[in-house]
Design an enzyme around this catalytic site. Structure first.
Site, PDB file in Angstrom:
ATOM      1  N   ASP A   1       6.811  -8.976   2.383  1.00  0.00           N
ATOM      2  CA  ASP A   1       5.719  -8.115   1.936  1.00  0.00           C
ATOM      3  C   ASP A   1       4.814  -7.744   3.121  1.00  0.00           C
ATOM      4  O   ASP A   1       4.341  -8.631   3.838  1.00  0.00           O
ATOM      5  CB  ASP A   1       4.869  -8.837   0.888  1.00  0.00           C
TER       6      ASP A   1
ATOM      7  N   HIS B   1       6.285  -1.476  -9.609  1.00  0.00           N
ATOM      8  CA  HIS B   1       6.620  -2.723 -10.306  1.00  0.00           C
ATOM      9  C   HIS B   1       5.463  -3.733 -10.372  1.00  0.00           C
ATOM     10  O   HIS B   1       5.675  -4.859 -10.825  1.00  0.00           O
ATOM     11  CB  HIS B   1       7.878  -3.351  -9.689  1.00  0.00           C
TER      12      HIS B   1
ATOM     13  N   ASP C   1      12.392  -5.750  -5.328  1.00  0.00           N
ATOM     14  CA  ASP C   1      11.353  -6.510  -6.029  1.00  0.00           C
ATOM     15  C   ASP C   1      11.231  -6.273  -7.535  1.00  0.00           C
ATOM     16  O   ASP C   1      10.636  -7.097  -8.216  1.00  0.00           O
ATOM     17  CB  ASP C   1       9.988  -6.261  -5.351  1.00  0.00           C
TER      18      ASP C   1
ATOM     19  N   HIS D   1       8.055  -4.632   2.778  1.00  0.00           N
ATOM     20  CA  HIS D   1       7.874  -4.293   1.365  1.00  0.00           C
ATOM     21  C   HIS D   1       6.402  -3.993   1.097  1.00  0.00           C
ATOM     22  O   HIS D   1       5.565  -4.883   1.192  1.00  0.00           O
ATOM     23  CB  HIS D   1       8.367  -5.443   0.489  1.00  0.00           C
TER      24      HIS D   1
ATOM     25  N   ASP E   1       3.703  -2.798  -1.558  1.00  0.00           N
ATOM     26  CA  ASP E   1       3.371  -2.535  -2.962  1.00  0.00           C
ATOM     27  C   ASP E   1       2.237  -1.521  -3.038  1.00  0.00           C
ATOM     28  O   ASP E   1       1.150  -1.790  -2.525  1.00  0.00           O
ATOM     29  CB  ASP E   1       2.918  -3.831  -3.651  1.00  0.00           C
TER      30      ASP E   1
HETATM   31 ZN   LIG Z   1       6.615  -5.624  -4.816  1.00  0.00          ZN
END
Ligand SMILES: [Zn+2]
Length: 1164
Positions: free
Chosen positions: A426, A582, A289, A175, A177
């Site tokens: 993550d 997000h 998420d 994941h 971000d």
């Molecule tokens: Zn995230």
């Protein structure tokens, strides 16, 4: 002179009616005041008595108000209903001085009765309605043991057999971000580039290895830095199905505050890149998420051609409920869908998190032992204090039995013998060692499990596609086994799964930890996202109309320049897309990351504005000498002084040569009527429209810091054709022109009289009676002593409507409010403001109240115009909470509407959801996303609050709506960001308040209709709020400019149809290589509630019938191709003159190619 100016149009022009009257009768005689009517004398006596009675009540005010109406020339003329609007120019003809000022007609939209059926009819029935689930669940949060939020799961081993294997797909994922603790670029550099490097090296080592990837912002950045041989390797991985792109959006977007426009936009940005570089079409959504999940996303994926989707963060009590009934896999259906055409197969993950401890089965202590990144010696350990062991010949039997037990338990929560087990976290898989540790150890476990035939298991690495394919096969088999014999190829692969309608807000991950704080955190930047979406939309429509309306040999914009402008738009799309992440629009990133997003948003705004001004020039100056993309012909009428600074209107300096022309750009396929406002540096002016006629206008003084008495706003009514540019010229004059210009009256209370040019009437207000503000036929608003709205009077009826500001304090415990969580200490306190400085600036067209409060500057304005801006009230709060600590500020509307425990909030500006206030959910659990509107209603009226930016909001008592304005929280709330929210900036929040009366006998709420829709007025007003008219100031001295330009046939598009976007495409199915070689037009037909008559909406519905010719005129080729929303799949070929029938609530996309001829037409 002072008061004379204010009564040029008669005393009943838009002003503080009662107040002015009071002033008229109470000022000393030497002020030379004209008393228009003898009736004033009688009123004077009553007013004097009232003056003595400081508790003058609303009824008395209202009574006087009614009397004033009867006195000629002083009252609020009730709206005069006419079937058609008169042309604006006719209205603006000079009027006699005893006239009551401009009275604009109101027209009622012609609604085809059939078009009302959609909102009245019950939606299709579904197996699971989330609203009912909410009603039935106790939300009592019992301790479930190892699976804390569930129960002790057991199973019978006999359910598996050689014919019925448990098929396990372990899906490795990482994941990433795009911005959170680090910026997007920093993450790429430190982690993501290594993850993808290792992916390209380690996946090919064994064809059984699989991996999925979601974020194209990262993937595209990496791809462009790879050698052709690495790119070939990755293409091979994709084609062999070892690597799958899931979702394929630019980011994994937030689903609460993000607008559907921006969600689609980032999806198109990602998909376009995939088409162009990899020829990949994602088919499976992956949202592990986002903090709460919206059916709008399900709709967008469905209409983009997706078959399946996966979601994770829903309320723990809902997960448990759905798991208990094996309903975690369902056909997610839009609540408004009359049949099942919007169904998309959705898998909801059952446990607390998407990390390894919470994905193999119900016991995180066991699952953590199978996260081989946490092997002894690693920096990452297991909090349950049992470490993983490397798999060896000696322990594989025990270890695989332990893991299989968890898999089997997890499978009990689903209907089939196909099991999905995500394996990642993550920023995982960034080292070769981690790849080896996970893939080698798991392969040993799989091999052992599969080798023992009495296990009846087939475990393997898989992609999401592998999983859903197996799931659908099993569903088909299961249907056949149950005797549902169907013809070959006609099996309903989804029939095994229930249908579900509703959403998954508000998310709680444990206890009463509701994630309703982030709906509001960092509100300035949330608003900025809306602004950029508007700027991109406006720029791209104009750019594509310019390019699409000229041929290759006769380009409106030279090819090299068009290419450069296209790149600017691409950058703007990427900036907007990145922020929909997000941790972007949610306001949950670290301070320096927030600033990085803000700078990117500002760059996107500048790029978009540059394209708009260039495209406008190319259309309005057809024989232009555009030599380079850097040329600036127009400036956008807003100045953006910084990435975190409130934008201000640009001043049109009338003294400078060549200045004075403004271009108004209507980006909608409907005629725009309303007021235009230009900030100028002289009060003595004239305004001339495109026909060369002088128009009547109102000039207001601007009270903006040191500029008092130097700057002015001129306001004038305009009528703009659909998709058009119109030129107005403002010229400085030596003298005031009182025939055409009305100077505003300024009334101040609790502050000093300002010094202004003598054309303005300036008065001090010193009574305790409520101020009443009104404009022509508009509603009258009554302002209380606290400087805030108290009531609204419309057509002689007064409705109490209090506007309040309230504050929440954070809990003084370890678990308290932060960037994500809203954990208030208790109910809100109403902020009391005694004698705040208050100012009313009013004239015949517009009136605005400004109240200065300690934490904000509040303005409330009303308009008398031929457009929607004269319906309802506009509120702007300039909020500054930088001096507060653990403080949250909300605006609350209090009405007498008998809404009880029911209210409605929107999702993504796309659809409304009914919310029931439940004490079992706690206060913060009753807070919901208000992306763009909320309303409450009863059998006679509806109160709608439209928001220019996303907020958290609720209705905490019958008759109330509230939305959070800003929050300042000093501490972390332990969801990873490791800081509070203390970087607050001065934030402008904009709203429209609509109070609508229901047509008798049309109570949509009592007719069994399950879904509520906005009124047509709300729908159209929201579009004007989010996508307003664009104003450009001319900076360039050029001859031969057209007075106006418009595309289309002049035919009005039905009033429930919106032009969502007109986007340049390169890699889509109809795409070519050159900039503007193709464009995608997306239209939407809204769903509307017909029980509220739509005043001043001068249009009609016709069953959604549209010809693209009506919108595009001669621009673009006659041949058009329908496509999916993100242009991955082409549909039917049609022509522009084909009559389309658009269904309510649906989005449609059409691919266009440029016209071979040049139809640019304008009026000189
Ligand atoms: Zn995230």
């Amino acid at each position: 002179m002072r008061l004379h100016a204010s009564i040029v149009f008669g005393a009943a022009i838009c002003l503080a009616t009662l107040l002015l009257l009071y002033q008229l009768v109470s000022l000393p005689p030497d002020n030379n005041i004209a008393i228009p009517n003898q009736s004033y004398n009688a009123l004077e006596n009553r007013l004097k008595r009232l003056e003595q009675d400081i508790s003058a009540n609303h009824d008395t005010v209202q009574e006087i108000h009614g009397l004033l109406k009867k006195i000629g020339g002083t009252g609020n003329n009730s709206p005069v209903l006419h079937p058609r609007m008169k042309p604006v120019d006719a209205i603006l003809a000079p009027q006699a001085s005893d006239d009551a000022g401009p009275v604009f007609n109101t027209s009622v939209a012609r609604l085809l009765p059939d078009d009302c059926n959609f909102s009245q009819a019950p939606a299709s029935s579904v197996d699971i309605l989330m609203e009912n689930v909410y009603k039935s669940l106790p939300f009592d949060n019992p301790d479930g043991g190892a699976w804390k939020q569930g129960w002790e799961v057991t199973y019978e081993s006999t359910q598996w057999s050689p014919e019925r294997l448990l098929r396990i797909f372990v899906v490795p994922h990482s994941h990433n971000d795009p911005g959170w603790i680090k910026t997007f670029e920093r993450y790429y550099q430190d982690q993501t580039s290594h993850i993808l490097d290792n992916m390209a090296r380690k996946l090919p080592e064994d064809p059984r290895r699989k991996f999925i990837w979601a974020e194209i912002s990262f993937f595209s950045m990496w791809w462009h830095r790879q050698t052709p041989s690495v790119q070939d390797t990755v293409r091979g991985l994709l084609s062999r199905g070892q690597l799958e792109i899931v979702s394929g959006g630019w980011v994994m977007p937030d689903e609460s505050g993000s607008h559907y426009w921006a969600i689609i936009d980032q999806l198109v940005t990602g998909h376009e890149w995939l088409r162009e570089h990899l020829n990949v079409r994602p088919n499976n959504g992956w949202a592990i998420d986002p903090f709460g999940l919206s059916p709008t996303m399900a709709y967008i994926l469905k209409r983009s051609g997706f078959d399946n989707m996966l979601i994770q963060r829903s309320h723990y009590a809902l997960k448990k409920h759905l798991a208990a009934s094996t309903n975690l896999e369902f056909r997610w259906r839009q609540a408004w869908d009359p049949d099942s055409s919007t169904d998309i197969l959705c898998h909801m993950m059952p446990f607390y998190s998407y990390d390894v401890p919470h994905t193999c089965g119900p016991d995180p202590k066991v699952c953590c032992q199978f996260d081989f990144k946490r092997l002894p010696g690693s920096r990452v350990t297991c909090p349950w204090r049992v470490a993983p062991q490397p798999i060896t010949q000696h322990n594989v039997q025990d270890r695989s039995a332990l893991l299989l037990d968890q898999y089997r338990k997890k499978s009990q929560l689903y209907r089939t013998n196909v099991l999905l087990v995500p394996l990642g976290d993550d920023f995982r898989y960034d080292t070769a060692e981690e790849w080896d540790n996970q893939f080698l150890n798991y392969q040993l476990l799989f091999d052992h499990m599969n080798a023992r035939s009495d296990n009846h298991v087939q475990a393997q690495f898989g992609t999401l596609a592998d999983y859903f394919q197996a799931l659908r096969e099993e569903s088909r088999t299961s249907q056949q086994q149950q005797g549902n014999a169907v013809a070959a190829g006609e099996e309903d692969e989804e029939a095994l799964f229930p249908s579900l309608a509703g959403d998954f807000f508000t998310y709680a991950d444990k206890d009463d930890n509701y994630w309703s704080g982030y709906f509001t955190s960092r509100p300035y930047y949330k608003a900025r996202s809306r602004l950029l979406a508007h700027k991109i939309r406006a720029a791209e429509i104009l750019f594509n109309l310019a390019v699409g309306s000229s041929g290759a040999t006769d380009p409106a914009i030279p090819h090299n320049i068009a290419e450069q402008l296209h790149l600017e738009l691409t950058e703007a799309h990427k900036a907007l897309g990145l922020f929909q992440h997000h941790d972007g629009i949610t306001g949950t990133a670290k301070d320096h990351v927030v600033l990085d997003y803000a700078n990117k948003l500002l760059d996107g705004i500048h790029h978009s504005e540059h394209v708009t001004q260039f495209a406008a020039h190319s259309l309005i100056a057809p024989k232009s000498d555009q030599q380079s993309a850097e040329m600036v012909f127009f400036e956008v009428s807003e100045v953006h002084e910084g990435a975190s600074v409130v934008s201000v209107p640009r001043v049109l300096h009338l003294g400078e040569p060549g200045r004075g022309a403004v271009i108004l750009y209507n980006s909608h396929p409907h005629t725009y009527r309303g007021l235009a406002t230009v900030r100028i540096d002289s009060p003595y002016i004239k305004v001339v429209n495109g026909s060369g006629r002088q128009v009547k206008c109102q000039v207001d003084p601007v009270f903006d810091g040191l500029q008092q008495g130097e700057l002015f706003d001129v306001r004038f009514p305009v009528e703009l054709k659909p998709l058009s540019l119109s030129r107005f010229v403002i010229t400085r004059k030596e003298q005031p022109d009182l025939k055409f210009v009305t100077y505003a009256t300024v009334i101040v209370k609790n502050e000093e009289l300002p010094t202004l040019p003598t054309v303005f009437s300036v008065q001090s207000y010193s009574t305790d009676m409520p101020l009443v503000m009104q404009c022509g036929g508009s509603a009258a608003v009554s302002i209380g002593d606290n400087g805030l709205l108290e009531s609204v009077t419309s057509d002689g009826v007064t409705y109490p409507l209090l506007l309040q500001f309230v504050s929440y304090r954070a809990r003084e415990t370890r678990e308290t409010s932060g960037a994500y969580l809203f954990l208030p200490k208790g109910e809100a306190e109403v902020l009391v403001n005694e004698a705040p400085p208050t100012k009313v600036v009013s004239g015949p067209l517009h009136a605005i109240l400004t109240t200065k409060l300690p934490l904000l500057t509040h303005t409330l304005s009303i308009a008398n115009s031929p457009g929607l801006d004269s319906e309802g009230l506009t509120v702007r709060n300039l909020v500054n909470v930088r001096r507060e600590r653990n403080f949250e500020l909300a605006m609350r509307l209090v009405s007498d509407i008998d809404s009880q425990d029911t209210f409605y909030t929107d999702l993504n500006g796309f659809q409304m959801v009914r919310r029931i206030r439940e004490s079992k959910l706690t206060l913060q659990g009753n807070y919901y996303p208000v992306a763009s509107q909320a309303f409450i209603q009863d059998s006679t009226k509806r109160l709608t609050l439209l928001t220019g930016q996303p907020h958290g909001g609720s209705s905490l008592a019958s008759g109330q709506i509230e939305v959070m304005q800003d929050r300042r929280l000093m501490q972390d709330d332990f969801r990873g960001v490791e800081q509070g929210v203390t970087d607050n900036v001065v934030t402008p929040n904009v709203f429209r308040i609509l109070l609508e009366r229901r047509l008798p006998g049309l109570d949509s709420s009592s007719g069994g209709a399950r879904v509520m829709f906005p009124s047509l007025l709300a729908e159209r007003s929201l579009h004007e709020l989010l996508f307003p008219t664009v104003m450009l100031h001319h900076t360039y001295k050029a001859s031969g400019l057209l007075q106006s330009w418009s595309v289309g046939s002049g035919t009005e598009v039905p009033c429930d149809v919106q032009l969502v976007s007109l986007r340049s495409i390169r890699g889509g199915v109809g795409g070519g290589a050159a900039a503007g070689a193709a464009a995608a037009l997306t239209l939407r037909r809204g769903g509307i509630d017909c029980s509220f008559p739509p005043p001043r909406v001068d249009c009609a519905t016709n069953g959604g019938k549209v010809q693209l010719n009506d919108i595009l005129g001669g621009a673009f080729n006659e041949e058009v191709r329908q496509s999916t929303l993100s242009h991955l799949y082409a549909g039917v070929n049609i022509t522009k003159s084909f009559t389309l029938t658009l269904q309510p609530m649906e989005l449609y996309t059409f691919l266009l190619s440029p016209s071979p001829r040049s139809p640019i037409q304008g009026k000189r």
